[in-house]
Write a protein that holds these residues in place. Structure first.
Motif, PDB file in Angstrom:
ATOM      1  N   UNK A 149       1.318   5.598   2.234  1.00 21.25           N
ATOM      2  CA  UNK A 149       0.590   5.378   0.633  1.00 21.25           C
ATOM      3  C   UNK A 149       0.792   6.605  -0.248  1.00 21.25           C
ATOM      4  N   UNK A 150       0.384   7.678   0.281  1.00 14.83           N
ATOM      5  CA  UNK A 150       0.454   8.816  -0.390  1.00 14.83           C
ATOM      6  C   UNK A 150       1.916   9.207  -0.824  1.00 14.83           C
ATOM      7  N   UNK A 151       2.916   8.990  -0.027  1.00 13.55           N
ATOM      8  CA  UNK A 151       4.114   8.994  -0.301  1.00 13.55           C
ATOM      9  C   UNK A 151       4.488   7.977  -1.438  1.00 13.55           C
ATOM     10  N   UNK A 152       4.190   6.768  -1.188  1.00 11.59           N
ATOM     11  CA  UNK A 152       4.231   5.784  -2.551  1.00 11.59           C
ATOM     12  C   UNK A 152       3.823   6.330  -3.660  1.00 11.59           C
ATOM     13  N   UNK A 153       2.443   6.822  -3.535  1.00 11.54           N
ATOM     14  CA  UNK A 153       1.853   7.497  -4.694  1.00 11.54           C
ATOM     15  C   UNK A 153       2.832   8.431  -5.443  1.00 11.54           C
ATOM     16  N   UNK A 154       3.470   9.370  -4.688  1.00  8.24           N
ATOM     17  CA  UNK A 154       4.398  10.290  -5.114  1.00  8.24           C
ATOM     18  C   UNK A 154       5.643   9.739  -6.054  1.00  8.24           C
ATOM     19  N   UNK A 155       6.060   8.562  -5.444  1.00  8.96           N
ATOM     20  CA  UNK A 155       7.196   7.816  -6.172  1.00  8.96           C
ATOM     21  C   UNK A 155       6.519   7.203  -7.300  1.00  8.96           C
ATOM     22  N   UNK A 156       5.323   6.751  -7.517  1.00 10.91           N
ATOM     23  CA  UNK A 156       4.927   6.286  -8.546  1.00 10.91           C
ATOM     24  C   UNK A 156       4.700   7.379  -9.754  1.00 10.91           C
ATOM     25  N   UNK A 186       1.012   1.372   6.196  1.00  9.03           N
ATOM     26  CA  UNK A 186       2.215   1.876   6.955  1.00  9.03           C
ATOM     27  C   UNK A 186       3.579   1.170   6.594  1.00  9.03           C
ATOM     28  N   UNK A 187       3.345  -0.248   6.037  1.00  8.36           N
ATOM     29  CA  UNK A 187       4.499  -1.122   5.728  1.00  8.36           C
ATOM     30  C   UNK A 187       4.864  -0.913   4.475  1.00  8.36           C
ATOM     31  N   UNK A 188       6.216  -0.442   4.281  1.00  6.39           N
ATOM     32  CA  UNK A 188       6.825  -0.192   3.094  1.00  6.39           C
ATOM     33  C   UNK A 188       6.864  -1.377   2.104  1.00  6.39           C
ATOM     34  N   UNK A 189       7.011  -2.814   2.633  1.00  2.44           N
ATOM     35  CA  UNK A 189       7.267  -3.821   2.177  1.00  2.44           C
ATOM     36  C   UNK A 189       5.721  -4.261   1.322  1.00  2.44           C
ATOM     37  N   UNK A 190       4.624  -3.820   1.992  1.00  2.00           N
ATOM     38  CA  UNK A 190       3.459  -4.337   1.650  1.00  2.00           C
ATOM     39  C   UNK A 190       3.242  -3.211   0.415  1.00  2.00           C
ATOM     40  N   UNK A 191       3.552  -1.917   0.514  1.00  2.38           N
ATOM     41  CA  UNK A 191       3.413  -1.114  -0.590  1.00  2.38           C
ATOM     42  C   UNK A 191       4.009  -1.436  -1.722  1.00  2.38           C
ATOM     43  N   UNK A 192       5.264  -1.875  -1.616  1.00  2.00           N
ATOM     44  CA  UNK A 192       6.227  -2.372  -2.617  1.00  2.00           C
ATOM     45  C   UNK A 192       5.540  -3.689  -3.313  1.00  2.00           C
ATOM     46  N   UNK A 193       4.938  -4.727  -2.482  1.00  2.96           N
ATOM     47  CA  UNK A 193       4.384  -5.661  -3.038  1.00  2.96           C
ATOM     48  C   UNK A 193       3.212  -5.512  -3.980  1.00  2.96           C
ATOM     49  N   UNK A 194       2.606  -4.349  -3.748  1.00  2.00           N
ATOM     50  CA  UNK A 194       1.337  -3.918  -4.397  1.00  2.00           C
ATOM     51  C   UNK A 194       1.902  -3.525  -5.959  1.00  2.00           C
ATOM     52  N   UNK A 195       2.913  -2.507  -5.700  1.00  2.00           N
ATOM     53  CA  UNK A 195       3.457  -2.280  -6.801  1.00  2.00           C
ATOM     54  C   UNK A 195       3.854  -3.101  -7.685  1.00  2.00           C
ATOM     55  N   UNK A 211      10.486   4.733  -2.273  1.00  2.00           N
ATOM     56  CA  UNK A 211       9.390   4.455  -0.879  1.00  2.00           C
ATOM     57  C   UNK A 211      10.214   3.922   0.352  1.00  2.00           C
ATOM     58  N   UNK A 212      11.233   3.412   0.314  1.00  2.00           N
ATOM     59  CA  UNK A 212      11.953   2.779   1.200  1.00  2.00           C
ATOM     60  C   UNK A 212      12.811   4.209   2.337  1.00  2.00           C
ATOM     61  N   UNK A 213      13.336   4.938   1.366  1.00  2.00           N
ATOM     62  CA  UNK A 213      13.802   5.927   1.931  1.00  2.00           C
ATOM     63  C   UNK A 213      13.010   7.428   2.246  1.00  2.00           C
ATOM     64  N   UNK A 214      11.562   7.354   2.172  1.00  2.00           N
ATOM     65  CA  UNK A 214      10.717   8.212   2.322  1.00  2.00           C
ATOM     66  C   UNK A 214      10.936   9.322   1.456  1.00  2.00           C
TER      67      UNK A 214
END
Length: 269
Positions: A149-156, A186-195, A211-214
């Motif tokens: 999730x922290x990585x996804x926050x970086x993407x945002x 831990x699930x990329x699909x879930x993080x994208x769904x929230x996004x 997000x998918x590529x990390x």
């Protein structure tokens, strides 16, 4: 029957018996060789399997390896490896540093209750907001959600500071924030769904690809290290620091009244 014929028959019979015994001895020898060979192969395979398992067990995990990977800092960051994330008006004289772990249930409580007040204060230029992400909750259950999730926050954040703040709010919301024992992040699909609930991130291919590529996995680990190595004595989340000092003795500020009182006093100092 003559004695000669009788003797010859007996001799022939003995010869056939001898030949048959030799054949049986050879077959038995071959069987023993096969059994030994199979046993050796089995032992080697077992040893190899154990060896492989030991090697795999001692290999660094993906996230451990990410600690040493090259950091790609998101846009809208400064400092070493892009781990300084400050959002707010340049005219604001002071900065409120908030430490949060994405999986932290108390952080979710804070964000749901006091988050709108923090956003209002940032917009009003009352203070700047500095974000420090932590991932220590993953250590409790060998999880990945805090880091992911922290990585996804970086993407945002790479999209915009506003997208970062809105996405953080969504992740901590009552609708999307999972129980601490459930590692949904831990699930990329879930993080994208929230996004997809955030206008700037909905259907955003660049964000989703990151997000998918990390893309910001190594950044997440570097950011987490700033929490681990902080010199302000913060050892839990949410944590609040202004002018290098923890606010309210390190206790979480979970009501608007408590938050405004403590932060107000720090702003006067």
């Amino acid at each position: 029957m003559s004695k000669r014929n009788s003797a010859a028959s007996k001799t022939a019979a003995r010869e056939r018996l001898r030949i048959e015994r030799e054949r049986e001895a050879k077959r038995a020898k071959v069987r023993r060789q096969i059994i030994v060979a199979c046993s050796v192969v089995g032992v080697l395979a077992l040893a190899g399997g154990i060896g492989y398992a030991v090697v795999q067990a001692n290999k660094p995990s993906y996230w451990d390896a990410a600690k040493d990977a090259k950091v790609v800092p998101p846009a809208n960051t400064t400092g070493s490896e892009g781990t300084t994330v400050v959002i707010g008006k340049s005219t604001a004289k002071k900065t409120l540093k908030i430490y949060e772990d994405p999986r932290c249930p108390v952080c979710a409580q804070f964000e749901q209750t006091v988050g709108p007040t923090v956003k209002k204060d940032i917009d009003a230029g009352k203070y700047k907001f500095q974000y420090v992400g932590a991932t220590f909750i993953d250590n409790k259950d060998n999880g990945e959600g805090s880091k992911n999730a922290l990585s996804a926050l970086g993407a945002a954040l790479n999209v915009s500071p506003e997208a970062f703040l809105e996405y953080k709010t969504a992740l901590y919301s009552a609708k999307w924030h999972p129980d601490e024992t459930t590692d949904k992040f831990k699930d990329d699909a879930y993080l994208i769904k929230v996004a997809d609930t955030v206008t700037a991130l909905k259907g955003n291919a660049k964000f989703q690809d990151a997000v998918k590529k990390g893309t910001y996995d190594a950044w997440a680990m570097a950011m987490s290290k700033t929490f681990d190595d902080n010199k302000e004595g913060v050892n839990g989340t949410p944590g609040f620091v202004m002018d290098g000092k923890q606010l309210n003795g390190g206790n979480p500020l979970l009501t608007v009244a408590d938050f405004e009182k403590v932060v107000g006093e720090a702003l006067k100092g």
